[in-house]
Design an enzyme around this catalytic site. Structure first.
Site, mmCIF file in Angstrom:
data_model
loop_
_atom_site.group_PDB
_atom_site.id
_atom_site.type_symbol
_atom_site.label_atom_id
_atom_site.label_comp_id
_atom_site.label_asym_id
_atom_site.label_seq_id
_atom_site.Cartn_x
_atom_site.Cartn_y
_atom_site.Cartn_z
ATOM 1 N N HIS A 38 43.459 28.092 46.137
ATOM 2 C CA HIS A 38 43.237 29.480 45.719
ATOM 3 C C HIS A 38 42.390 29.543 44.450
ATOM 4 C CE1 HIS A 38 45.128 33.715 45.677
ATOM 5 N NE2 HIS A 38 44.105 33.729 44.835
ATOM 6 N N HIS B 243 38.594 31.570 42.810
ATOM 7 C CA HIS B 243 37.551 32.585 42.997
ATOM 8 C C HIS B 243 36.239 32.030 42.454
ATOM 9 C CE1 HIS B 243 40.435 35.760 44.132
ATOM 10 N NE2 HIS B 243 41.250 35.088 43.320
ATOM 11 N N ASP C 253 44.366 29.994 41.054
ATOM 12 C CA ASP C 253 43.897 31.383 40.981
ATOM 13 C C ASP C 253 42.801 31.531 39.923
ATOM 14 O OD1 ASP C 253 43.582 33.994 41.703
ATOM 15 O OD2 ASP C 253 45.499 34.717 40.917
#
Lengths: 307, 427
Positions: free
Chosen positions: B61, B63, B306
């Site tokens: 996970h 970005h 994250d």
């Protein structure tokens, strides 16, 4: 006493620091009654009021306080839209620094925003209300008003009624009053009480009629109608019926008790006009004390001298 | 042929429960031998004395902001950050501009990752077209192009009927649905966790039940559909308890947490430092303890980052206006060492399990293991070195971390991907 550079909140202040503000403000009250109510304590100092949220009273109160101390005052009000066009608070801070201002009074719609200025300015920063966080100068003038009336704060029973969730006035008063040993309670619909407020040693009540007779001070908070629109209470009518300081309800209060309101009031909603203008109300005293308190705050933080 | 010898390291492989001082011979992209005192001449030797040699980390996970926001991150800068953090495989979330909802963008990411040739990068594609939560994406095309999972991360799939269908449909491909669990009505306007701290700070709170209600719903849907559910960035005690119970009942669920949920509690918000503004928010000490217990008893399967890059201009705003997210690829290992190993006394098996083999199994990768014949994705860790995270050291394009200019313990010294040394820490 050597104060911190800034006054960003009441939380974290000790009782000595709070009492120093109160004692200094009481000395300045006398000046306000003089025929020419001006002293040269801050001559040559430049104070900027920087308001990112509409307010007339607080900005005027600060301006008058600064002028009574012979400081030069520059007032600036920015609408939210012009701020969003790109100038960040950090840019603003850097510009202020370059212009050699001595002190900045800031009101901002975002909680915590004055801290950004304080961390980036050599000038002292006074929080004139940030979001739903703190409004330390209001709490200090409120506590000053209570002490004026009763002569003490310790064990005073204070009830704050209304939208505690969104109220910076409530938070600052809770921090200051608890530090000085008062008993503080809040009364509001559960939807307007912030979570875990009991952990600040604040009692929580929902039924105003049952408890209003137990308090020395009843402070009503301004209720904003957009809270109704977001579903936190069903209607203005019901709010007034349950939590308004109505003529009938105020009759249940203790004989020596007082009613306070940080203003501006919604007359007929959280407080009836007869009550706001009535014998228990100290609302205008709060306004007058506000000037003295802000003089004291400016004086203390600008390192002023009495000649 | 590429040959590397890693000498004298403490080789720890959670899959095979191997924990011994050993040498590793890599030939080509494979681990040829794992033995003591290998003596071979004429090849590249890495002295791993005092170091831990682990399978390369796998982040399910992160970005990467590519396509759409090259000022925040790109595949290349994100992959460099991953390597510096010891990751050999990362999965990037599809809330890009445009979102990863068609095979063209999946292919772009895979090709771009091949071009920059750093670590393995796999896209997670959207559950729904345009990430709008209405119609399910073309799972078949997306899987064929290389997507490893589906997520509308950044948002939950609000409509339970849409999610039900997505879960059912995902069973064709046996690929997990990565849900971002939050009830967006309950969390509306929330800037931090709703608690005594948010009350004091005057910042609007997002309550823990906003997460837990959707966790409960998603677990029920997973049980009902029999699909594979992977719950993203679990942050509350209630979520851990719900997942623990569901696993006992045999629901096919896995979940992840992030280092900031076991490292911090919500009192760090007292500084109004926007680098602590993340979604879901940093929770209370009670929640933090429950996350640690969930990691200890295996309720939480893996640790993901994250990693959420934002530019300085975006994060320099007032708390209410700044976007959610902190970068995490380059600090995850230190946070694991400082909190879980050094303070909580987790074993290396326990933590490496959650950074290697568990995430590998969730996305069905053959990596995440050190044994003879396995693909050579390896990280060599110095668990004791103290170093300072300066802006110059950070490989990510964004510097939004609360650890900026702070001292950290432990880091990746070498990272080997597919048999090639792709990263070496500056001494």
């Amino acid at each position: 006493m050597n104060p911190k550079k800034d006054l960003l909140g009441i939380e974290g202040l000790g009782s000595k620091e709070i009492l120093n503000y109160l004692d200094t403000a009481e000395k300045f009250l006398e000046i306000l009654d003089r025929p020419i109510p001006i002293i040269p304590a801050l001559r040559g100092k430049t104070i900027l009021t920087l308001f990112f949220e509409p307010s007339t009273r607080t900005q005027i109160s600060f301006s008058i306080a600064a002028k009574r101390l012979s400081a030069d005052v520059v007032n600036f009000s920015a609408s939210t839209s012009s701020v969003k066009k790109g100038e960040t608070l950090l840019d603003t801070a850097k510009n202020i620094e370059a212009m050699k201002v001595d002190g900045v009074i800031v009101r901002h719609y975002a909680s915590g925003a004055p801290r950004i200025l304080a961390e980036n300015l050599n000038a002292f920063v006074i929080n004139a209300g940030d979001g739903t966080h703190e409004h330390p100068t209001q709490a200090l003038l409120d506590i000053m008003t209570m002490r004026q009336h009763f002569g003490y704060i310790k064990n005073l029973n204070v009830l704050i009624v209304g939208d505690v969730l969104h109220s910076r006035v409530a938070r600052s008063n809770i921090f200051g009053l608890k530090t000085l040993g008062a008993n503080v309670a809040v009364c509001a619909p559960p939807t307007l009480i912030p979570v875990d407020i009991e952990k600040l040693n604040v009692e929580v009540f929902y039924n105003l009629d049952e408890i209003i007779g137990d308090f020395d001070v009843v402070m009503a908070l301004r209720i904003q109608l957009e809270r109704q629109e977001s579903g936190l209470f069903p209607s203005a009518r019901e709010y007034r019926n349950l939590y308004g300081l109505t003529v009938e309800r105020v009759q249940k209060m203790k004989p020596q008790s007082i009613i306070m309101h940080p203003g501006p009031t919604n007359r007929g909603l959280e407080i009836d006009p007869e009550v706001a203008d009535g014998p228990k109300s100290v609302i205008l005293k709060q306004v007058k004390n506000g000037v003295a308190m802000r003089m004291a705050i400016l004086f203390i933080h600008a390192g002023g001298k009495i000649e | 042929m590429n040959r590397i010898l890693i000498k004298n390291g403490r080789v720890i492989d959670p899959k095979t429960r191997f924990d011994r001082i050993a040498d590793i011979l890599i030939e080509g992209n494979k681990i040829q031998k794992v033995e003591r005192n290998l003596k071979i001449d004429g090849l590249k030797v890495i002295d791993a004395s005092g170091m831990i040699v682990s399978p390369g980390f796998i982040d399910l996970h992160c970005h990467l902001r590519d396509p759409g926001r090259p000022d925040e991150e790109t595949i290349e800068s994100g992959a460099r950050a991953a390597l510096a953090g010891g990751f050999t495989t990362i999965c990037c979330m599809p809330n890009t501009e445009p979102p990863i909802d068609n095979e063209g963008i999946v292919s772009y990411i895979i090709k771009e990752a091949e071009r920059v040739n750093l670590c393995r990068v796999f896209p997670i594609a959207t559950i729904t077209k345009k990430r709008e939560g209405k119609e399910i994406s073309e799972f078949g095309e997306l899987v064929k192009a290389g997507a490893k999972g589906f997520s509308d991360d950044g948002n939950t799939v609000r409509d339970a009927r849409v999610l039900r269908h997505a879960m059912e449909y995902s069973k064709i491909f046996d690929i997990p649905i990565f849900e971002h669990p939050v009830d967006e009505d309950l969390s509306k306007g929330g800037l931090m966790n709703e608690s005594e701290v948010s009350t004091r700070l005057g910042l609007a709170g997002s309550p823990s039940i906003a997460e837990e209600i959707i966790v409960a719903r998603d677990l029920m849907l997973a049980k009902f559909t029999g699909a594979r559910l992977h719950l993203c960035h679990i942050s509350t005690r209630g979520s851990v308890e719900l997942i623990r119970r569901a696993k006992k009942e045999g629901v096919d669920v896995t979940c992840e947490t992030c280092p900031h949920y076991f490292f911090f509690n919500d009192t760090v918000l007292e500084t109004y430092n926007t680098n602590y503004k993340v979604n879901p928010p940093i929770r209370t000490e009670i929640d933090r303890r429950a996350i640690i217990e969930g990691l200890r008893d295996g309720t939480i399967d893996c640790i993901s980052t994250d990693h959420a890059p934002h530019t300085r201009a975006e994060k320099e705003l007032e708390f209410a206006s700044a976007p959610f997210g902190m970068i995490g690829l380059e600090t995850a290992l230190s946070m694991v060492i400082m909190q879980l190993i050094n303070i909580e006394k987790f074993s290396w098996f326990e933590v490496l399990d959650k950074l290697t083999i568990k995430p590998a199994q969730i996305i069905k990768e053959k990596t995440g293991v050190i044994k003879e014949g396995a693909i050579a994705d390896i990280v060599i860790i110095n668990p004791e070195v103290k170093w300072r995270l300066t802006p110059e050291i950070i490989k990510s394009k964004s510097k939004n971390t609360p650890f900026l200019n702070k001292e950290l313990t432990g880091r990746a010294e070498y990272v080997i991907v597919n048999g090639e040394i792709k990263y070496q820490a500056t001494p």
